[in-house]
Motif scaffolding. Structure first.
Motif, PDB file in Angstrom:
ATOM      1  N   ARG A 250      -1.562   5.114   9.953  1.00 13.38           N
ATOM      2  CA  ARG A 250      -1.971   6.514   9.905  1.00 13.38           C
ATOM      3  C   ARG A 250      -3.367   6.623   9.299  1.00 13.38           C
ATOM      4  NH1 ARG A 250       3.359   8.762   7.007  1.00 13.38           N
ATOM      5  NH2 ARG A 250       2.227   7.691   5.369  1.00 13.38           N
ATOM      6  N   PRO A 251      -4.153   7.608   9.757  1.00 14.14           N
ATOM      7  CA  PRO A 251      -5.505   7.773   9.211  1.00 14.14           C
ATOM      8  C   PRO A 251      -5.522   7.895   7.699  1.00 14.14           C
ATOM      9  CG  PRO A 251      -5.254   9.122  11.164  1.00 14.14           C
ATOM     10  CD  PRO A 251      -3.888   8.560  10.859  1.00 14.14           C
ATOM     11  N   GLY A 252      -4.551   8.614   7.138  1.00 13.47           N
ATOM     12  CA  GLY A 252      -4.515   8.772   5.687  1.00 13.47           C
ATOM     13  C   GLY A 252      -4.317   7.456   4.961  1.00 13.47           C
ATOM     14  N   ALA A 253      -3.515   6.564   5.556  1.00 14.08           N
ATOM     15  CA  ALA A 253      -3.286   5.260   4.940  1.00 14.08           C
ATOM     16  C   ALA A 253      -4.567   4.432   4.957  1.00 14.08           C
ATOM     17  CB  ALA A 253      -2.168   4.519   5.674  1.00 14.08           C
ATOM     18  N   VAL A 254      -5.324   4.535   6.052  1.00 13.60           N
ATOM     19  CA  VAL A 254      -6.577   3.791   6.140  1.00 13.60           C
ATOM     20  C   VAL A 254      -7.593   4.345   5.143  1.00 13.60           C
ATOM     21  CG1 VAL A 254      -8.503   3.157   7.639  1.00 13.60           C
ATOM     22  CG2 VAL A 254      -6.166   3.179   8.534  1.00 13.60           C
TER      23      VAL A 254
ATOM     24  N   LEU B 214       0.845  -1.189   0.000  1.00 13.00           N
ATOM     25  CA  LEU B 214       0.000   0.000   0.000  1.00 13.00           C
ATOM     26  C   LEU B 214       0.877   1.234   0.000  1.00 13.00           C
ATOM     27  CD1 LEU B 214      -2.750   1.415   0.267  1.00 13.00           C
ATOM     28  CD2 LEU B 214      -2.460   1.287   2.736  1.00 13.00           C
ATOM     29  N   GLU B 215       0.779   2.021  -1.052  1.00 16.08           N
ATOM     30  CA  GLU B 215       1.487   3.288  -1.076  1.00 16.08           C
ATOM     31  C   GLU B 215       0.780   4.242  -0.121  1.00 16.08           C
ATOM     32  OE1 GLU B 215       2.500   2.793  -5.825  1.00 16.08           O
ATOM     33  OE2 GLU B 215       1.562   4.611  -5.079  1.00 16.08           O
ATOM     34  N   GLN B 216       1.522   4.857   0.785  1.00 16.39           N
ATOM     35  CA  GLN B 216       0.933   5.657   1.845  1.00 16.39           C
ATOM     36  C   GLN B 216       0.479   7.027   1.347  1.00 16.39           C
ATOM     37  OE1 GLN B 216       0.706   4.405   5.058  1.00 16.39           O
ATOM     38  NE2 GLN B 216       1.452   2.501   4.184  1.00 16.39           N
ATOM     39  N   ASP B 217      -0.762   7.354   1.675  1.00 19.20           N
ATOM     40  CA  ASP B 217      -1.284   8.716   1.508  1.00 19.20           C
ATOM     41  C   ASP B 217      -1.083   9.288   0.107  1.00 19.20           C
ATOM     42  OD1 ASP B 217       0.072   9.401   4.757  1.00 19.20           O
ATOM     43  OD2 ASP B 217      -1.885   8.619   4.237  1.00 19.20           O
ATOM     44  N   VAL B 218      -1.350   8.488  -0.919  1.00 18.40           N
ATOM     45  CA  VAL B 218      -1.091   8.970  -2.270  1.00 18.40           C
ATOM     46  C   VAL B 218      -2.300   9.649  -2.899  1.00 18.40           C
ATOM     47  CG1 VAL B 218       0.697   7.261  -2.732  1.00 18.40           C
ATOM     48  CG2 VAL B 218      -1.681   6.713  -3.242  1.00 18.40           C
ATOM     49  N   LEU B 219      -3.453   9.495  -2.262  1.00 17.49           N
ATOM     50  CA  LEU B 219      -4.659  10.075  -2.836  1.00 17.49           C
ATOM     51  C   LEU B 219      -5.160  11.218  -1.980  1.00 17.49           C
ATOM     52  CD1 LEU B 219      -6.674   6.881  -3.813  1.00 17.49           C
ATOM     53  CD2 LEU B 219      -5.234   8.291  -5.273  1.00 17.49           C
ATOM     54  N   ASP B 220      -5.636  12.274  -2.609  1.00 21.08           N
ATOM     55  CA  ASP B 220      -6.284  13.367  -1.899  1.00 21.08           C
ATOM     56  C   ASP B 220      -7.771  13.072  -1.908  1.00 21.08           C
ATOM     57  OD1 ASP B 220      -6.755  16.940  -2.500  1.00 21.08           O
ATOM     58  OD2 ASP B 220      -7.010  15.705  -0.707  1.00 21.08           O
ATOM     59  N   LEU B 221      -8.266  12.479  -0.817  1.00 18.08           N
ATOM     60  CA  LEU B 221      -9.626  11.977  -0.811  1.00 18.08           C
ATOM     61  C   LEU B 221     -10.618  13.062  -0.447  1.00 18.08           C
ATOM     62  CD1 LEU B 221      -9.028   8.594   1.009  1.00 18.08           C
ATOM     63  CD2 LEU B 221      -9.058   9.067  -1.429  1.00 18.08           C
ATOM     64  N   PRO B 222     -11.788  13.106  -1.091  1.00 17.64           N
ATOM     65  CA  PRO B 222     -12.801  14.097  -0.756  1.00 17.64           C
ATOM     66  C   PRO B 222     -13.416  13.798   0.598  1.00 17.64           C
ATOM     67  CG  PRO B 222     -13.681  12.510  -2.308  1.00 17.64           C
ATOM     68  CD  PRO B 222     -12.212  12.203  -2.171  1.00 17.64           C
TER      69      PRO B 222
ATOM     70  N   ASP C 261     -14.381   6.432  12.043  1.00 19.37           N
ATOM     71  CA  ASP C 261     -13.780   7.440  11.169  1.00 19.37           C
ATOM     72  C   ASP C 261     -12.315   7.065  10.906  1.00 19.37           C
ATOM     73  OD1 ASP C 261     -12.379   8.128  13.485  1.00 19.37           O
ATOM     74  OD2 ASP C 261     -13.517   9.979  13.832  1.00 19.37           O
ATOM     75  N   GLY C 262     -11.632   7.865  10.085  1.00 20.58           N
ATOM     76  CA  GLY C 262     -10.257   7.549   9.698  1.00 20.58           C
ATOM     77  C   GLY C 262      -9.307   7.400  10.875  1.00 20.58           C
ATOM     78  N   PRO C 263      -9.269   8.373  11.804  1.00 24.05           N
ATOM     79  CA  PRO C 263      -8.359   8.255  12.947  1.00 24.05           C
ATOM     80  C   PRO C 263      -8.647   7.028  13.817  1.00 24.05           C
ATOM     81  CG  PRO C 263      -9.031  10.531  12.664  1.00 24.05           C
ATOM     82  CD  PRO C 263      -9.872   9.721  11.718  1.00 24.05           C
ATOM     83  N   ALA C 264      -9.931   6.738  14.066  1.00 18.42           N
ATOM     84  CA  ALA C 264     -10.279   5.589  14.899  1.00 18.42           C
ATOM     85  C   ALA C 264      -9.888   4.285  14.212  1.00 18.42           C
ATOM     86  CB  ALA C 264     -11.769   5.597  15.220  1.00 18.42           C
ATOM     87  N   ALA C 265     -10.178   4.176  12.920  1.00 16.28           N
ATOM     88  CA  ALA C 265      -9.794   2.976  12.184  1.00 16.28           C
ATOM     89  C   ALA C 265      -8.282   2.829  12.139  1.00 16.28           C
ATOM     90  CB  ALA C 265     -10.362   3.029  10.768  1.00 16.28           C
ATOM     91  N   GLY C 266      -7.582   3.957  12.026  1.00 12.28           N
ATOM     92  CA  GLY C 266      -6.119   3.918  12.033  1.00 12.28           C
ATOM     93  C   GLY C 266      -5.570   3.381  13.340  1.00 12.28           C
ATOM     94  N   ARG C 267      -6.206   3.761  14.461  1.00 10.77           N
ATOM     95  CA  ARG C 267      -5.749   3.254  15.759  1.00 10.77           C
ATOM     96  C   ARG C 267      -5.967   1.750  15.864  1.00 10.77           C
ATOM     97  NH1 ARG C 267      -7.783   8.330  17.373  1.00 10.77           N
ATOM     98  NH2 ARG C 267      -9.853   7.482  17.869  1.00 10.77           N
TER      99      ARG C 267
ATOM    100  N   ASP D  30      -5.582  -5.425   3.504  1.00 16.42           N
ATOM    101  CA  ASP D  30      -5.585  -4.080   4.090  1.00 16.42           C
ATOM    102  C   ASP D  30      -6.799  -3.280   3.627  1.00 16.42           C
ATOM    103  OD1 ASP D  30      -4.488  -3.961   1.481  1.00 16.42           O
ATOM    104  OD2 ASP D  30      -3.530  -2.048   1.923  1.00 16.42           O
ATOM    105  N   GLN D  31      -7.168  -3.449   2.352  1.00 17.99           N
ATOM    106  CA  GLN D  31      -8.331  -2.736   1.826  1.00 17.99           C
ATOM    107  C   GLN D  31      -9.620  -3.281   2.428  1.00 17.99           C
ATOM    108  OE1 GLN D  31      -8.234  -2.684  -2.467  1.00 17.99           O
ATOM    109  NE2 GLN D  31      -6.137  -1.891  -2.535  1.00 17.99           N
ATOM    110  N   ALA D  32      -9.723  -4.598   2.556  1.00 20.41           N
ATOM    111  CA  ALA D  32     -10.930  -5.198   3.118  1.00 20.41           C
ATOM    112  C   ALA D  32     -11.143  -4.745   4.558  1.00 20.41           C
ATOM    113  CB  ALA D  32     -10.844  -6.722   3.048  1.00 20.41           C
ATOM    114  N   GLU D  33     -10.067  -4.764   5.354  1.00 20.71           N
ATOM    115  CA  GLU D  33     -10.210  -4.343   6.753  1.00 20.71           C
ATOM    116  C   GLU D  33     -10.588  -2.874   6.854  1.00 20.71           C
ATOM    117  OE1 GLU D  33      -8.314  -5.696  10.380  1.00 20.71           O
ATOM    118  OE2 GLU D  33      -6.717  -6.459   9.088  1.00 20.71           O
ATOM    119  N   ALA D  34      -9.976  -2.048   6.018  1.00 16.66           N
ATOM    120  CA  ALA D  34     -10.283  -0.622   6.057  1.00 16.66           C
ATOM    121  C   ALA D  34     -11.745  -0.372   5.711  1.00 16.66           C
ATOM    122  CB  ALA D  34      -9.361   0.140   5.098  1.00 16.66           C
TER     123      ALA D  34
END
Length: 205
Positions: free
Chosen positions: A169-173, A108-116, A158-164, A144-148
């Motif tokens: 990192r939230p962006g990776a999730v 998984l490339e980290q934080d490569v997308l600027d998500l809306p 939300d992103g931060p909670a799923a990241g924990r 990783d995608q299925a779990e996210a």
């Protein structure tokens, strides 16, 4: 059950959940039962994505730990969802290790997308599906995608909670969830699945 508006309903119940958890920590068994009824459907859906038919057994182990450690929890309803998902994930991974099965790895490339910030039609498409069909589709994704996707859409984190929960990192999730939902949307489009009308549990179109 994964249906339209599932994540929104999850978030709308967080206030009730927070109150139930607070009362349960004071020894109110009925309040613990309320918290269980609110959290269990999403938690079970998440575990089905991880361990399949063993989900209920793993969930039972997780709830024993949740009940034992409830007094140590600090947070609100949303925080409780994340805390219980973390415990459930640990029990699922323990189960997989005992079976000598490892979650399949994926790059998984980290934080490569600027998500809306707004929810996409991809989320809504997944939520319109029946539970069984959704889990069958999720099983085709990299782990990783299925779990996210499970944590964001089924559990309602939300992103931060799923990241924990995942230790990322939230962006990776968010990136993993976005890619997973895009892949599912392409699959649904190829199969001719549309959002015209509700789907029932297990309906595959």
């Amino acid at each position: 059950m994964v249906q339209g508006g599932g994540s929104r309903r999850v978030r709308s119940s967080d206030g009730e959940l927070g109150l139930a958890v607070a009362r349960a920590q004071q020894g109110d068994e009925d309040a613990f039962a309320v918290a269980y009824r609110i959290v269990q459907p999403g938690l079970l859906g998440y575990l089905r994505g991880l361990v399949g038919a063993e989900a209920e057994d793993v969930a039972s182990d997780a709830w024993l730990e949740i009940a034992r450690d409830l007094g140590r929890f600090r947070g609100d309803g949303a925080g409780f969802r994340g805390w219980t998902a973390t415990i459930a994930r640990h029990r699922a991974l323990d189960h997989l290790r005992r079976q000598k099965v490892r979650p399949r790895a994926s790059a998984l490339e980290q934080d490569v997308l600027d998500l809306p910030a707004a929810r996409s039609t991809d989320d809504q498409a997944l939520e319109s599906l029946g539970t069984q069909y959704a889990l069958e589709l999720l099983a085709t994704l990299p782990r990783d995608q299925a779990e996210a996707v499970l944590l964001r859409v089924v559990v309602g984190l939300d992103g931060p909670a799923a990241g924990r929960v995942l230790g990322k990192r939230p962006g990776a999730v968010r990136t993993a969830a976005h890619r997973g939902l895009k892949r599912l949307a392409r699959r649904l489009d190829a199969e001719g699945v549309t959002e015209d009308g509700p789907r029932t549990l297990g309906e595959s179109g």
